[in-house]
Design a protein around this motif. Structure first.
Motif, PDB file in Angstrom:
ATOM      1  N   MET A  40      41.306  40.251  46.362  1.00  0.00           N
ATOM      2  CA  MET A  40      40.930  38.854  46.587  1.00  0.00           C
ATOM      3  C   MET A  40      39.736  38.482  45.713  1.00  0.00           C
ATOM      4  N   THR A  41      38.760  39.367  45.626  1.00  0.00           N
ATOM      5  CA  THR A  41      37.579  39.135  44.787  1.00  0.00           C
ATOM      6  C   THR A  41      37.983  38.928  43.336  1.00  0.00           C
ATOM      7  N   GLU A  42      38.871  39.766  42.849  1.00  0.00           N
ATOM      8  CA  GLU A  42      39.314  39.633  41.454  1.00  0.00           C
ATOM      9  C   GLU A  42      40.072  38.335  41.232  1.00  0.00           C
ATOM     10  N   LEU A  94      44.395  32.371  44.051  1.00  0.00           N
ATOM     11  CA  LEU A  94      44.518  33.405  45.072  1.00  0.00           C
ATOM     12  C   LEU A  94      45.992  33.447  45.462  1.00  0.00           C
ATOM     13  N   THR A  95      46.665  34.527  45.124  1.00  0.00           N
ATOM     14  CA  THR A  95      48.107  34.601  45.353  1.00  0.00           C
ATOM     15  C   THR A  95      48.432  34.691  46.839  1.00  0.00           C
ATOM     16  N   ILE A 124      39.932  32.832  38.845  1.00  0.00           N
ATOM     17  CA  ILE A 124      40.697  31.780  39.526  1.00  0.00           C
ATOM     18  C   ILE A 124      41.680  31.051  38.617  1.00  0.00           C
ATOM     19  N   SER A 125      41.350  30.920  37.338  1.00  0.00           N
ATOM     20  CA  SER A 125      42.220  30.157  36.437  1.00  0.00           C
ATOM     21  C   SER A 125      43.500  30.900  36.073  1.00  0.00           C
TER      22      SER A 125
END
Length: 145
Positions: A91-93, A103-104, A98-99
């Motif tokens: 999640m952090t990665e 967040l999948t 983000i671009s």
């Protein structure tokens, strides 16, 4: 490195807002070890030497194992991290990058297995805040003395 502006001196109200967010995050129900892993991993991604140093020292001071810190950049292949920690690190990665894909759903669903909605909100705020600190430190070439 060239000397650059000091935002804390020039715009103290901006830092007051950042410190207010840090105060809020200190009340988080998310385990402190996970919070430090988030800070260190995001700082690695963003190339923020100042924050890597700061948060590594904080994590060690809280009893974090050196081996885990050393392995953090290769967490996906490491057996030193729990499934819960790996979900948060993914999640952090994704939020730090983000671009790329945002967040999948896969990562979000995985995190939901371990955390309440409120904790997920706290984790998102933690990731966003450390990314902002990284951007301040890298942009101003802040150095640890």
């Amino acid at each position: 490195m060239e000397k650059r502006i000091n935002i804390q001196e020039l715009e103290p109200k901006a830092y007051e807002a950042m410190f207010a967010m840090e105060k809020y995050l200190s009340t988080s129900s998310v385990d402190r070890s996970i919070q430090e892993l988030i800070k260190i991993r995001a700082s690695q991604i963003n190339g923020c030497a100042y924050c890597i140093d700061l948060h590594t020292q904080e994590a060690l001071g809280r009893g974090e194992d050196q081996r885990r810190i050393f392995a953090l950049s290769a967490w996906k292949e490491s057996a030193l991290f729990t499934a819960q920690e790996k979900a948060v690190l993914q999640m952090t990665e994704e939020i730090s990058f983000i671009s790329r894909n945002g967040l999948t759903s896969e990562t979000y669903d995985r995190v939901k297995e371990f955390f309440t909605d409120n904790e997920i909100a706290q984790i998102i705020m933690q990731i966003g805040t450390i990314n902002m600190w990284n951007r301040i430190a890298v942009s101003t070439q802040l150095v640890q003395e």
